[in-house]
Design a protein around this motif. Structure first.
Motif, PDB file in Angstrom:
ATOM      1  N   GLY A 327      -0.287  -9.352  -2.524  1.00  0.00           N
ATOM      2  CA  GLY A 327      -1.691  -9.227  -2.149  1.00  0.00           C
ATOM      3  C   GLY A 327      -2.534  -8.591  -3.236  1.00  0.00           C
ATOM      4  O   GLY A 327      -3.621  -9.078  -3.573  1.00  0.00           O
ATOM      5  N   GLY A 328      -2.025  -7.502  -3.807  1.00  0.00           N
ATOM      6  CA  GLY A 328      -2.786  -6.815  -4.844  1.00  0.00           C
ATOM      7  C   GLY A 328      -2.988  -7.648  -6.095  1.00  0.00           C
ATOM      8  O   GLY A 328      -3.996  -7.508  -6.797  1.00  0.00           O
ATOM      9  N   PRO A 377       2.148   0.977  -4.260  1.00  0.00           N
ATOM     10  CA  PRO A 377       2.409   2.424  -4.132  1.00  0.00           C
ATOM     11  C   PRO A 377       1.505   3.110  -3.106  1.00  0.00           C
ATOM     12  O   PRO A 377       1.970   3.972  -2.352  1.00  0.00           O
ATOM     13  CB  PRO A 377       2.146   2.959  -5.550  1.00  0.00           C
ATOM     14  CG  PRO A 377       2.309   1.791  -6.440  1.00  0.00           C
ATOM     15  CD  PRO A 377       1.851   0.617  -5.649  1.00  0.00           C
ATOM     16  N   LEU A 378       0.213   2.728  -3.070  1.00  0.00           N
ATOM     17  CA  LEU A 378      -0.688   3.346  -2.100  1.00  0.00           C
ATOM     18  C   LEU A 378      -0.305   2.973  -0.668  1.00  0.00           C
ATOM     19  O   LEU A 378      -0.346   3.822   0.227  1.00  0.00           O
ATOM     20  CB  LEU A 378      -2.130   2.916  -2.388  1.00  0.00           C
ATOM     21  CG  LEU A 378      -2.777   3.513  -3.643  1.00  0.00           C
ATOM     22  CD1 LEU A 378      -4.155   2.905  -3.880  1.00  0.00           C
ATOM     23  CD2 LEU A 378      -2.877   5.023  -3.533  1.00  0.00           C
ATOM     24  N   ALA A 380       2.714   2.210   0.351  1.00  0.00           N
ATOM     25  CA  ALA A 380       3.954   2.920   0.661  1.00  0.00           C
ATOM     26  C   ALA A 380       3.675   4.377   1.010  1.00  0.00           C
ATOM     27  O   ALA A 380       4.265   4.932   1.952  1.00  0.00           O
ATOM     28  CB  ALA A 380       4.912   2.829  -0.529  1.00  0.00           C
ATOM     29  N   ARG A 381       2.753   5.001   0.271  1.00  0.00           N
ATOM     30  CA  ARG A 381       2.422   6.399   0.556  1.00  0.00           C
ATOM     31  C   ARG A 381       1.743   6.538   1.912  1.00  0.00           C
ATOM     32  O   ARG A 381       2.052   7.451   2.685  1.00  0.00           O
ATOM     33  CB  ARG A 381       1.507   6.943  -0.543  1.00  0.00           C
ATOM     34  CG  ARG A 381       1.110   8.401  -0.339  1.00  0.00           C
ATOM     35  CD  ARG A 381       0.325   8.928  -1.531  1.00  0.00           C
ATOM     36  NE  ARG A 381       1.129   8.929  -2.746  1.00  0.00           N
ATOM     37  CZ  ARG A 381       0.695   9.378  -3.916  1.00  0.00           C
ATOM     38  NH1 ARG A 381      -0.535   9.853  -4.027  1.00  0.00           N
ATOM     39  NH2 ARG A 381       1.488   9.350  -4.966  1.00  0.00           N
ATOM     40  N   LEU A 382       0.824   5.598   2.218  1.00  0.00           N
ATOM     41  CA  LEU A 382       0.137   5.651   3.496  1.00  0.00           C
ATOM     42  C   LEU A 382       1.095   5.415   4.658  1.00  0.00           C
ATOM     43  O   LEU A 382       1.043   6.133   5.673  1.00  0.00           O
ATOM     44  CB  LEU A 382      -0.984   4.605   3.516  1.00  0.00           C
ATOM     45  CG  LEU A 382      -1.811   4.523   4.803  1.00  0.00           C
ATOM     46  CD1 LEU A 382      -2.518   5.846   5.071  1.00  0.00           C
ATOM     47  CD2 LEU A 382      -2.823   3.388   4.713  1.00  0.00           C
ATOM     48  N   SER A 383       1.983   4.438   4.521  1.00  0.00           N
ATOM     49  CA  SER A 383       2.944   4.174   5.595  1.00  0.00           C
ATOM     50  C   SER A 383       3.912   5.333   5.761  1.00  0.00           C
ATOM     51  O   SER A 383       4.344   5.643   6.879  1.00  0.00           O
ATOM     52  CB  SER A 383       3.712   2.887   5.308  1.00  0.00           C
ATOM     53  OG  SER A 383       4.473   3.006   4.113  1.00  0.00           O
ATOM     54  N   GLY A 384       4.240   6.024   4.659  1.00  0.00           N
ATOM     55  CA  GLY A 384       5.104   7.202   4.754  1.00  0.00           C
ATOM     56  C   GLY A 384       4.443   8.321   5.543  1.00  0.00           C
ATOM     57  O   GLY A 384       5.093   8.984   6.361  1.00  0.00           O
ATOM     58  N   ARG A 385       3.165   8.519   5.330  1.00  0.00           N
ATOM     59  CA  ARG A 385       2.435   9.539   6.087  1.00  0.00           C
ATOM     60  C   ARG A 385       2.398   9.194   7.569  1.00  0.00           C
ATOM     61  O   ARG A 385       2.584  10.057   8.434  1.00  0.00           O
ATOM     62  CB  ARG A 385       1.009   9.671   5.550  1.00  0.00           C
ATOM     63  CG  ARG A 385       0.913  10.326   4.178  1.00  0.00           C
ATOM     64  CD  ARG A 385      -0.538  10.469   3.772  1.00  0.00           C
ATOM     65  NE  ARG A 385      -0.663  11.101   2.468  1.00  0.00           N
ATOM     66  CZ  ARG A 385      -1.828  11.341   1.866  1.00  0.00           C
ATOM     67  NH1 ARG A 385      -2.964  10.999   2.473  1.00  0.00           N
ATOM     68  NH2 ARG A 385      -1.864  11.924   0.687  1.00  0.00           N
TER      69      ARG A 385
END
Length: 417
Positions: A327-328, A377-378, A380-385
């Motif tokens: 997508g990106g 990466p963003l 992945a970080r958001l889903s981790g939170r």
């Protein structure tokens, strides 16, 4: 004699400026397209150093630049690959067209520009930049990634769709009626189908006819055939760009490889001139009034392109990381968007369309490499939170002591750092 000297000085300064801008872009590892557009704004009417004597030559060079861009794009694909992509990935192409053409059309109608401008702006927001995306994937070392064929398939489907879309736009901008537009579309579809059939069945014979061991002869024959076919296509109201694209598809094997290496410097030169020419026809003072709509359109279509790549990669069976990377990577717009907008600018459909397209492409050609690099990466970080917040059930959170939530949040913050 004096005008000839002025022409040489002007055009020489222009080419020198483009070379320096291209070197600057290469040093910072981003596409030179926005710098070329800015150079066009600087050399155009209302700019810092308006061109005079060399403007007509730049216009011819820009037309050759579009033809070479599409020829080189066609050389990258074989007819068999195109047929296979159409059969396998056409649902992704339909989703891509719907999600990304709709915002452009809706904005044109909201601004009161009319249905023809809506069709044009829909194309500007629909098509991603194959050149920018290919360069970004190479710079990031992702050409061998499993999700990359999905990205390339969407780009191929977009390029094929242009063989139908550009004749429609050309007919609409020329003011052709429904009957004339239908004839133009039928001719475009017939020519595209004929070339694909000939390329699949007789591609070797066509390539053998064009082939030559002498690089000079190969260059002259390929370039001559391309210009003749592009001219005939334009005479039939099909679009010179589509004619050049179909010539590239018809050539394959060693001929395509040899022509690619020989034509690459010419393409880079004239493509740069094309982007400058588009900027020449855009008054820098006309960009600030359309900057807010351009930013809003860029934000919406960034989200729709990411959603397109995510859906296509998910349909192909890839995991979340590959989906977000796909997508990106699709966000950047560039050459085709400028080609479409350039047709509208030269026809005088609406004076604000050119500045809006320029600002839109400038924004996304700069944003595209960033989304390709950082979307996954963003995400992945958001889903981790979100996962960490959902580890405790609502009942546990409600029964926890008053200070427990702050303590948990503090520990979570420390853990992330």
């Amino acid at each position: 004699m004096h005008s000839s000297a002025v022409f040489l000085i002007e055009f020489g300064c222009l080419i020198l400026t483009l070379g320096l801008l291209g070197r600057l872009a290469g040093r910072f590892h981003f596409s030179p397209i926005p710098l070329y557009l800015l150079a066009g704004l600087a050399f155009g009417k209302g700019g810092l150093l308006p061109l005079g004597a060399s403007e007509d030559f730049v216009a011819v060079g820009a037309e050759i630049g579009v033809i070479l861009l599409l020829l080189m794009l066609g050389l990258e694909y074989t007819a068999a690959d195109l047929v296979s992509n159409l059969r396998t990935h056409y649902p992704a192409g339909l989703v891509d067209a719907f999600l990304n053409a709709l915002p452009g059309a809706a904005l044109a109608l909201l601004l009161g520009w009319g249905p023809v401008a809506a069709v044009v702006l829909a194309g500007v927001t629909w098509v991603s930049s194959s050149g920018v995306i290919a360069k970004v994937l190479g710079d990031l070392g992702r050409l061998g990634n499993r999700e990359t064929p999905v990205i390339l398939s969407i780009l191929v489907l977009e390029d094929l769709s242009m063989a139908v879309y550009l004749p429609i736009v050309t007919a609409l901008l020329a003011g052709a009626g429904l009957a004339a537009g239908g004839v133009t579309l039928a001719i475009a579809l017939g020519v595209a189908t004929l070339v694909l059939v000939l390329a699949v069945r007789f591609g070797r014979h066509v390539s053998r006819f064009v082939s030559s061991d002498d690089p000079e002869k190969l260059l002259l024959v390929v370039l001559g055939v391309t210009l003749v076919v592009a001219g005939l296509a334009q005479q039939l109201q099909v679009s010179a760009a589509v004619g050049a694209f179909l010539v590239g598809i018809a050539l394959s094997g060693e001929v395509a490889e040899g022509a690619t290496s020989l034509l690459a410097p010419l393409r880079d030169l004239f493509a740069a001139v094309f982007f400058v020419f588009f900027g020449l026809h855009t008054d820098p003072a006309s960009i600030p009034p359309v900057l807010v709509p351009a930013l809003a359109l860029a934000a919406v279509t960034t989200a729709t392109k990411i959603a397109t790549g995510y859906w296509a990669a998910r349909r192909a069976g890839f995991g979340p990381k590959g989906r977000w990377r796909a997508g990106g990577a699709l966000v950047a717009r560039g050459e085709f968007s400028i080609v479409i907008a350039g047709l509208a600018v030269t026809s005088g459909i609406d004076p604000a369309l050119g500045p809006l397209a320029t600002a839109y492409v400038l924004i996304l050609v700069l944003l595209g490499p960033l989304t390709a690099r950082y979307t996954e990466p963003l995400a992945a970080r958001l889903s981790g939170r979100l996962r960490r917040r959902s580890t405790a059930s609502p009942a546990e959170q409600a029964s926890a002591p008053p200070g427990a939530h702050k303590a948990i949040e503090g520990q979570d913050t420390v853990g992330r750092t």
